[in-house]
Design a protein around this motif. Structure first.
Motif, mmCIF file in Angstrom:
data_model
loop_
_atom_site.group_PDB
_atom_site.id
_atom_site.type_symbol
_atom_site.label_atom_id
_atom_site.label_comp_id
_atom_site.label_asym_id
_atom_site.label_seq_id
_atom_site.Cartn_x
_atom_site.Cartn_y
_atom_site.Cartn_z
ATOM 1 N N HIS A 242 49.087 32.646 -0.098
ATOM 2 C CA HIS A 242 48.705 33.332 1.132
ATOM 3 C C HIS A 242 49.184 32.566 2.357
ATOM 4 O O HIS A 242 49.713 33.151 3.319
ATOM 5 C CB HIS A 242 47.179 33.491 1.199
ATOM 6 N N ALA A 245 52.905 32.723 2.785
ATOM 7 C CA ALA A 245 53.255 34.064 3.269
ATOM 8 C C ALA A 245 52.923 34.216 4.753
ATOM 9 O O ALA A 245 53.692 34.816 5.518
ATOM 10 C CB ALA A 245 52.516 35.123 2.459
ATOM 11 N N ASP A 246 51.765 33.666 5.178
ATOM 12 C CA ASP A 246 51.398 33.736 6.590
ATOM 13 C C ASP A 246 52.450 33.063 7.465
ATOM 14 O O ASP A 246 52.783 33.545 8.555
ATOM 15 C CB ASP A 246 50.036 33.067 6.814
ATOM 16 N N LEU A 249 55.491 35.397 7.615
ATOM 17 C CA LEU A 249 55.242 36.544 8.484
ATOM 18 C C LEU A 249 55.229 36.132 9.961
ATOM 19 O O LEU A 249 55.752 36.844 10.820
ATOM 20 C CB LEU A 249 53.915 37.197 8.107
ATOM 21 N N VAL A 279 45.799 38.288 9.839
ATOM 22 C CA VAL A 279 45.948 37.540 8.591
ATOM 23 C C VAL A 279 45.043 36.318 8.630
ATOM 24 O O VAL A 279 44.973 35.624 9.632
ATOM 25 C CB VAL A 279 47.412 37.109 8.390
ATOM 26 N N ASP A 320 50.308 39.534 -2.432
ATOM 27 C CA ASP A 320 49.189 40.072 -1.654
ATOM 28 C C ASP A 320 49.581 40.329 -0.203
ATOM 29 O O ASP A 320 49.022 41.211 0.456
ATOM 30 C CB ASP A 320 48.004 39.098 -1.673
ATOM 31 N N ARG A 321 50.539 39.564 0.316
ATOM 32 C CA ARG A 321 50.972 39.703 1.704
ATOM 33 C C ARG A 321 52.275 40.508 1.821
ATOM 34 O O ARG A 321 52.855 40.602 2.893
ATOM 35 C CB ARG A 321 51.197 38.321 2.331
#
Length: 401
Positions: A242, A245-246, A249, A279, A320-321
């Motif tokens: 996560h 991914a954050d 993004l 997020v 998930d992202r």
């Protein structure tokens, strides 16, 4: 006597060997060819011969039982490790007795010194030391019985040790990501450790981090706290996924905002600031995935995980992202669990040779047992590192194998 009817001489005659050779073969002693050992074992099974353990122990002072202590049972990696050790132990005419510690030094102490059988039944111990720390006095806890450590990782071994290819394997994994075009590589494991502190690493993760960071620096790529994430199992791996991914993004949003500002167009980012703000950025020990104070973020395109279990979690967390593996980010693990070939995508990994590990460990423990039986002075501790192979699968853009 065996089962009360069949004698050792009967087994020897059926196998075409001397009673001494038959005894040595059944008791796992060295000096017996494997083909001969197998012939004796088959004859004993055919004649339903059973060793009288009590009589054998009284006569020889040995039980031929090897105490195997590992961290846990509930893992594909450890189940394979136990299988390899148990198979090799049995193949040598010995009997495995397996326990788990759940990574607890107290449980390791219980298994080695307070187990009701430890002082009488076991000829020696093979213990997976990873996660127990380097200060645990294992050699003293088992009352001087022969002992072999798996992944002890001491710079100067105090007992016989068989190590995983921690540094070499991690270096090969990161080099593979670099060869696949990755320039911003995250490391998932135990968190950040400065390179200077890795010079005298004595822990499996530290060695893997030394190999991974060395590969990055050799390629002219950065190694710092912003690229390391805590995650040593699947659950923590999801959280690390996560956070990675954050970062990706946020980096995309930054880039899109710059493009929009340059063109004089507002609100044209592929991923808006509003989406990024929604997020979760909860604080986690040892991670640096939260947006940096200056607002910058890293568009990671590769992830090295310090074990396969963490890699499974990372891939889930990225998904998930909406981050795709391997299209957006390439992921590789190390250990080589069989589950990697069934994952979606299939997992690229550094596959370690657990059968070789078992052979090395049994060579070491049987040699120590024989030295003790002959009252010989113990030779200096030895160390061996097992081999590995890179298995490139779909998670780094390879084919499924």
């Amino acid at each position: 006597m065996g089962n009360g009817k069949t004698t050792l001489r009967d087994v020897a005659a059926a196998a075409g060997v001397s009673p001494m050779t038959a005894s040595n073969a059944l008791h796992g002693k060295p000096g017996v060819k494997e083909s001969t050992r197998q012939k004796v074992i088959e004859a004993a099974e055919r004649l339903d011969y059973r060793i009288n353990l009590t009589a054998s122990m009284l006569k020889s002072g040995r039980s031929n039982i090897i105490h195997i202590i590992i961290n846990e049972f509930d893992s594909p990696f450890y189940s394979k490790l136990v299988q390899s050790l148990a198979n090799e132990t049995t193949a040598r005419g010995l009997t495995p007795f397996v326990e788990q510690t759940q990574y607890s030094p107290a449980a390791a102490k219980q298994a080695m010194s307070a187990n009701p059988f430890s002082g009488q039944l076991f000829d020696g111990e093979i213990i997976h030391a990873s996660g127990l720390g380097t200060n645990l006095p294992l050699a003293k806890m088992n009352a001087g019985r022969p002992l072999v450590l798996i992944d002890g990782c001491e710079e100067t071994p105090s007992v016989d040790t068989v190590n995983f290819p921690n540094e070499e394997g991690a270096r090969a994994a990161v080099q593979h990501l670099i060869e696949r075009g990755c320039k911003h590589i995250a490391i998932v494991g135990g968190g950040y450790i400065p390179r200077a502190e890795l010079a005298h690493a004595e822990h499996s993760y530290d060695l893997r981090l030394r190999g991974a960071s060395g590969a990055l620096l050799d390629a002219g790529l950065p190694y710092d706290e912003s690229m390391t994430f805590c995650g040593y199992n699947s659950e923590d791996g999801i959280d690390a996924g996560h956070r990675i991914a954050d970062e990706i993004l946020a980096a995309r949003a930054n880039e899109s905002d710059h493009v929009a500002a340059g063109d004089g167009v507002a609100n044209t980012a592929n991923v808006s600031r509003e989406n990024i703000a929604n997020v979760s950025h909860e604080t986690s020990r040892g991670t640096a995935a939260d947006l940096k104070r200056d607002g910058s973020a890293t568009a990671f395109d590769g992830v090295f995980c310090s074990n396969d279990y963490a890699a499974f979690g990372v891939i889930r967390g990225l998904a998930d992202r909406g981050i795709r593996v391997p299209d957006d980010v390439k992921v590789i693990g190390i250990d080589g669990t069989s589950f990697g070939s069934y994952a979606t995508p299939t997992l690229s990994t550094i596959q370690v040779d657990l059968d070789q590990l078992a052979q090395f460990a049994l060579d070491m423990i049987t040699r120590r047992i024989e030295e003790r039986a002959r009252s010989e002075d113990a030779t200096a501790p030895t160390r061996a590192t097992i081999g590995y192979q890179l298995v490139a699968r779909e998670s780094t853009g390879g084919r499924s194998v």
